[in-house]
Write a protein that holds these residues in place. Structure first.
Motif, short mmCIF file in Angstrom:
data_model
loop_
_atom_site.label_atom_id
_atom_site.label_comp_id
_atom_site.label_asym_id
_atom_site.label_seq_id
_atom_site.Cartn_x
_atom_site.Cartn_y
_atom_site.Cartn_z
N ARG A 151 -20.09 85.59 32.44
CA ARG A 151 -20.40 87.00 32.17
C ARG A 151 -20.89 87.66 33.45
O ARG A 151 -21.75 87.13 34.15
CB ARG A 151 -21.45 87.09 31.08
CG ARG A 151 -21.72 88.50 30.57
CD ARG A 151 -22.90 88.50 29.60
NE ARG A 151 -22.68 87.64 28.45
CZ ARG A 151 -22.04 88.01 27.33
NH1 ARG A 151 -21.57 89.23 27.24
NH2 ARG A 151 -21.89 87.16 26.34
N ARG A 209 -17.75 87.63 23.96
CA ARG A 209 -17.94 88.82 23.13
C ARG A 209 -18.85 88.55 21.94
O ARG A 209 -19.70 89.35 21.59
CB ARG A 209 -16.58 89.31 22.61
CG ARG A 209 -15.80 90.19 23.56
CD ARG A 209 -14.53 90.68 22.86
NE ARG A 209 -13.86 91.72 23.63
CZ ARG A 209 -12.79 92.39 23.20
NH1 ARG A 209 -12.26 92.11 22.02
NH2 ARG A 209 -12.24 93.32 23.97
N GLU A 242 -18.06 92.78 32.37
CA GLU A 242 -16.81 92.05 32.58
C GLU A 242 -17.01 90.55 32.43
O GLU A 242 -18.12 90.04 32.47
CB GLU A 242 -16.24 92.34 33.97
CG GLU A 242 -15.74 93.75 34.17
CD GLU A 242 -15.11 93.93 35.53
OE1 GLU A 242 -13.96 94.44 35.59
OE2 GLU A 242 -15.75 93.57 36.54
N MET A 243 -15.89 89.87 32.28
CA MET A 243 -15.84 88.41 32.33
C MET A 243 -15.07 88.02 33.58
O MET A 243 -13.96 88.51 33.81
CB MET A 243 -15.11 87.87 31.09
CG MET A 243 -14.83 86.38 31.13
SD MET A 243 -13.93 85.79 29.67
CE MET A 243 -12.25 86.33 30.05
N LEU A 272 -12.91 84.97 26.27
CA LEU A 272 -13.31 86.35 25.98
C LEU A 272 -13.97 86.46 24.61
O LEU A 272 -15.02 87.11 24.46
CB LEU A 272 -12.07 87.25 26.04
CG LEU A 272 -12.31 88.76 25.86
CD1 LEU A 272 -13.15 89.30 27.01
CD2 LEU A 272 -10.99 89.51 25.77
N LEU A 292 -15.08 93.00 28.91
CA LEU A 292 -15.53 92.36 27.68
C LEU A 292 -15.26 93.21 26.46
O LEU A 292 -15.14 92.70 25.35
CB LEU A 292 -17.02 92.04 27.78
CG LEU A 292 -17.38 90.88 28.71
CD1 LEU A 292 -18.88 90.83 28.96
CD2 LEU A 292 -16.89 89.56 28.13
#
Length: 220
Positions: free
Chosen positions: A33, A85, A37-38, A81, A60
């Motif tokens: 993380r 999330r 964003e990832m 993802l 994300l």
């Protein structure tokens, strides 16, 4: 940790998981993380040549599957993802094809409480998710169910996933999970493994909480 430092750590840990023997070639993948964003390792890129700028970034939230960067994200981006999330406490996800974890996954066996260290994974078992084709939404859904109240699972005929609050903790858990899998596999060769009770594992978990080994929860 800023994005540049996190990118460097992902590259370092990707190389480390192969050096530790818990992955082979480019079969595994790592995500972390980074704000909204990832960051995730790119698809089919040898770790020894991978550079921080090769790490892909995916939002994300919003449209699924969009990314920025030089290289395409890992084909397993869907479960990375979905885990990040759905698990706000999670900072990183590590997926490998570790030998003993994968052997048990081929047998479609969960890992029972054959050693007290299983408490570090959130319960008295590490579940094995049903099989689905790699990179699919079906596989991601199976993984999420197997990870309920846990921070690790096996993927049938595939490998393993671990989730940690940081990338360093996720890598530590990945090594511990492969150790547990090896112990269970070898014990089965010698006889019938003795499984600890849920009460014994719960007592271990309470002890772990005093020095930082407890599994992450949504409340942390």
């Amino acid at each position: 940790m800023d994005e540049a430092a996190l990118r460097r750590e992902i590259v370092e840990q990707a190389r480390r998981m192969n050096a530790l023997g818990i992955n082979q070639g480019t079969s595994g993948n790592i995500s972390a993380r980074c704000g909204a964003e990832m960051l995730i390792t790119p698809s089919a890129t040898p770790y020894e040549t991978m550079r921080p700028e090769d790490i892909a970034a995916m939002p994300l939230q919003g449209r699924r599957g969009t990314w920025r960067g030089k290289l395409r994200p890992s084909t397993e981006w869907r479960f990375h993802l979905d885990i990040l999330r759905g698990r706000p406490e999670a900072g990183a996800v590590v997926h490998t094809h570790a030998m003993y974890c994968t052997t048990l996954a081929i047998l479609r066996r969960e890992i029972p409480a054959v050693h007290y260290m299983i408490a570090a994974f959130g319960g008295a078992t590490v579940r094995c998710a049903p099989y689905a084709l790699y990179g699919t939404a079906e596989l991601a859904a199976h993984a999420l169910r197997a990870l309920e109240d846990r921070n690790a699972c096996l993927l049938a005929n595939h490998g393993m996933i671990v989730v940690g609050p940081t990338l360093a903790k996720a890598m530590w858990l990945a090594v511990e999970l492969e150790t547990l899998a090896k112990q269970y596999y070898l014990a089965m060769q010698a006889g019938e493994p003795v499984v600890l009770s849920e009460a014994e594992i719960a007592a271990t978990a309470r002890g772990f909480a005093t020095y930082g080994l407890q599994a992450p929860t949504a409340d942390e």
